[in-house]
Design a protein around this motif. Structure first.
Motif, PDB file in Angstrom:
ATOM      1  N   THR B  26       0.835  -1.206   0.000  1.00  0.00           N
ATOM      2  CA  THR B  26       0.000   0.000   0.000  1.00  0.00           C
ATOM      3  C   THR B  26       0.871   1.258   0.000  1.00  0.00           C
ATOM      4  OG1 THR B  26      -1.682  -1.250   1.199  1.00  0.00           O
ATOM      5  CG2 THR B  26      -1.933   1.144   1.171  1.00  0.00           C
ATOM      6  N   GLY B  27       1.934   1.241   0.786  1.00  0.00           N
ATOM      7  CA  GLY B  27       2.851   2.383   0.852  1.00  0.00           C
ATOM      8  C   GLY B  27       3.492   2.673  -0.507  1.00  0.00           C
ATOM      9  N   LEU B  28       3.890   1.613  -1.210  1.00  0.00           N
ATOM     10  CA  LEU B  28       4.474   1.799  -2.544  1.00  0.00           C
ATOM     11  C   LEU B  28       3.433   2.380  -3.493  1.00  0.00           C
ATOM     12  CD1 LEU B  28       6.499  -1.561  -2.795  1.00  0.00           C
ATOM     13  CD2 LEU B  28       7.487   0.747  -2.648  1.00  0.00           C
ATOM     14  N   ASP B  78      -7.497  -2.829  -5.569  1.00  0.00           N
ATOM     15  CA  ASP B  78      -7.711  -2.261  -4.236  1.00  0.00           C
ATOM     16  C   ASP B  78      -8.802  -1.190  -4.270  1.00  0.00           C
ATOM     17  OD1 ASP B  78      -6.559  -1.988  -1.402  1.00  0.00           O
ATOM     18  OD2 ASP B  78      -6.474   0.080  -2.121  1.00  0.00           O
ATOM     19  N   LYS B  79      -9.576  -1.091  -3.164  1.00  0.00           N
ATOM     20  CA  LYS B  79     -10.653  -0.089  -3.148  1.00  0.00           C
ATOM     21  C   LYS B  79     -10.115   1.338  -3.029  1.00  0.00           C
ATOM     22  CE  LYS B  79     -12.426  -1.720   1.109  1.00  0.00           C
ATOM     23  NZ  LYS B  79     -12.473  -3.111   1.534  1.00  0.00           N
ATOM     24  N   ARG B  80      -8.936   1.487  -2.404  1.00  0.00           N
ATOM     25  CA  ARG B  80      -8.435   2.833  -2.148  1.00  0.00           C
ATOM     26  C   ARG B  80      -7.496   3.342  -3.235  1.00  0.00           C
ATOM     27  NH1 ARG B  80      -9.215   0.285   2.808  1.00  0.00           N
ATOM     28  NH2 ARG B  80      -7.655  -1.149   2.031  1.00  0.00           N
ATOM     29  N   TYR B  81      -6.679   2.440  -3.766  1.00  0.00           N
ATOM     30  CA  TYR B  81      -5.675   2.863  -4.748  1.00  0.00           C
ATOM     31  C   TYR B  81      -5.841   2.081  -6.054  1.00  0.00           C
ATOM     32  CZ  TYR B  81      -3.755   5.126  -0.683  1.00  0.00           C
ATOM     33  OH  TYR B  81      -3.615   5.917   0.421  1.00  0.00           O
ATOM     34  N   ASP B  82      -6.025   2.824  -7.138  1.00  0.00           N
ATOM     35  CA  ASP B  82      -6.224   2.225  -8.463  1.00  0.00           C
ATOM     36  C   ASP B  82      -5.017   1.455  -8.966  1.00  0.00           C
ATOM     37  OD1 ASP B  82      -8.677   3.264  -8.636  1.00  0.00           O
ATOM     38  OD2 ASP B  82      -8.141   4.974  -9.945  1.00  0.00           O
ATOM     39  N   ASN B  83      -3.851   1.806  -8.433  1.00  0.00           N
ATOM     40  CA  ASN B  83      -2.605   1.218  -8.926  1.00  0.00           C
ATOM     41  C   ASN B  83      -2.110   0.087  -8.020  1.00  0.00           C
ATOM     42  OD1 ASN B  83      -2.430   3.310  -7.038  1.00  0.00           O
ATOM     43  ND2 ASN B  83      -0.322   3.801  -7.588  1.00  0.00           N
ATOM     44  N   LEU B  84      -3.025  -0.474  -7.204  1.00  0.00           N
ATOM     45  CA  LEU B  84      -2.661  -1.543  -6.268  1.00  0.00           C
ATOM     46  C   LEU B  84      -3.566  -2.753  -6.486  1.00  0.00           C
ATOM     47  CD1 LEU B  84      -1.202  -2.634  -3.727  1.00  0.00           C
ATOM     48  CD2 LEU B  84      -2.802  -1.307  -2.330  1.00  0.00           C
TER      49      LEU B  84
END
Ligand code: ATP
Ligand code: MG
Lengths: 94, 271
Positions: B26-28, B78-84
């Protein structure tokens, strides 16, 4: 236990014990990494032989294994107990 | 561009690998990277819960390895980040369902999809699953707790990273090693009850990339299915942010390794 005793109570500083034990075991395991499986057994048999002459225990026997450019070197060291020089121990006991 | 592969491993079980994998991935992603995080713990699926995507798993890692589903179908966004993206572990197969060729195929597939980072959440132990999780790695995050068996196991893992990986076997240069000390309790360290950062660094002969304090926010975060790094108010979340930044090459001072000194007013009024 009085309140003063409680206040003066020293926590058990076992972290230093953990540190020393780890130093020794990690060094030992690193030195025999990739070494043949028979090393622990060999160490034990060596102990039996050494014990005929000097009273040492298993922890006193250190085996170091090294591999460099085609050579394999097995280094063995025995820490003798205090006040018992090797020669004396070898001739008088056993 | 090939993706950078990061394995999160430890030897000993239950030290915080999955917690770390979730926050690292998530941090990345928060840093703008395109990231996939893969659960290698075949048989025991957990990462999906920590990432909060457990109800959206249709296909898993083993399905892709066996050609029963495509990567595209199996990656969960991921629900929060499109790139995860998350690739879940199979719950129904046993650990022999993964093969080296199969894993390589999946990693190559992800590389072709322009992922920047692939985070591999290793199972505990040093058996096949852990071996496969580390085999293709470029970087390793070795998770360790300030406790004797964890420290000893991490030394074994460091040894395996240096010998039993593709990089080691092909002479492609070493796997970068990052030691992450987690569940750290500065108060117990201060009174000599727990190994310190310095102790662990000296015993293992490498510096830590980060120290994550023992924190109740980790449980709260896992209850909610939100990686703790998203909780930017929590100390553990901030410590994970620092660690990810350092892995990306930034220099940041260590925080939360001392017992917090309360100011006079704080002592009087609490807080
Ligand atoms: N910094 C922390 N503070 C408090 N609890 C933590 C911390 N890090 C991890 N934990 C807790 O420790 C437990 C184990 O964590 P986690 O599942 O991440 O370990 P693991 O190494 O992946 O385990 P396994 O080897 O079973 O895969 C969890 O209950 C988690 O909430
Ligand atoms: Mg796990």
């Amino acid at each position: 236990m009085g309140i003063l005793d409680f206040l003066k109570r020293k926590p058990e500083a076992t972290a230093s014990v953990a540190r020393e034990r780890l130093r020794i075991i990690v060094a030992q395991e690193r030195s025999t990494r990739g070494a043949p499986d028979y090393l622990p057994m060999m160490r034990n048999e060596l102990l039996e032989v050494i014990k005929k002459y000097v009273h040492v225990d298993l922890e006193a026997i250190n085996i170091n294994f090294e591999r460099d450019s085609g050579h394999e070197i097995l280094e063995l060291s025995v820490t003798l107990p205090d006040g018992k020089p090797a020669a004396k121990g070898a001739t008088q006991t056993g | 561009m090939t993706a950078e592969i990061i394995v999160v491993t430890s030897g000993k079980g239950g030290v915080g690998k999955t917690t770390t994998s979730a926050s690292l991935a998530t941090g990345l992603a928060m840093a703008g990277k395109k990231v996939a995080v893969i659960d290698f713990d075949v048989g025991l699926r957990n990462l999906d819960l920590i990432m909060g995507c457990e109800r959206r798993v249709v296909y898993d890692f083993v399905n892709v390895v066996h050609g029963e589903a495509t990567l595209k179908q199996s990656l969960i966004k991921d629900k929060r980040y499109d790139n995860l993206f998350v690739l879940a572990a199979s719950q129904t197969r046993d650990k022999d369902a993964l093969t080296q060729e199969g894993v390589e195929k999946v990693l190559d597939g992800l590389s072709e999809m322009d992922f920047d980072y692939i985070v591999c959440d290793s199972p505990a132990g040093i058996e096949k699953g852990a071996h496969l999780a580390m085999y293709f790695a470029d970087h390793a995050v070795v998770v360790v707790n300030p406790e004797v068996s964890s420290v000893r196991d991490s030394d074994r893992i460091l040894g395996l990273l240096a010998s039993k990986t593709r990089r080691a076997e092909k002479g492609e240069g070493p796997v970068t090693q990052h030691l992450l000390l987690t569940r750290y309790n500065p108060a117990r360290v201060a009174i000599g009850e727990m190994l310190s950062v310095k102790d662990v660094e000296e015993i293992l002969g490498i510096d830590v990339v980060g120290v994550i304090p023992e924190s109740e926010n980790v449980l709260t975060a896992s209850n909610n299915g939100i990686p703790v790094i998203v909780d930017t108010k929590s100390l553990a979340g901030q410590a994970y942010s620092d660690s990810v930044a350092r892995i990306l090459g930034e220099e940041r001072p260590l925080r939360f390794v001392e017992v917090p000194k309360k100011g006079f007013l704080q002592r009087v009024f609490g807080g």
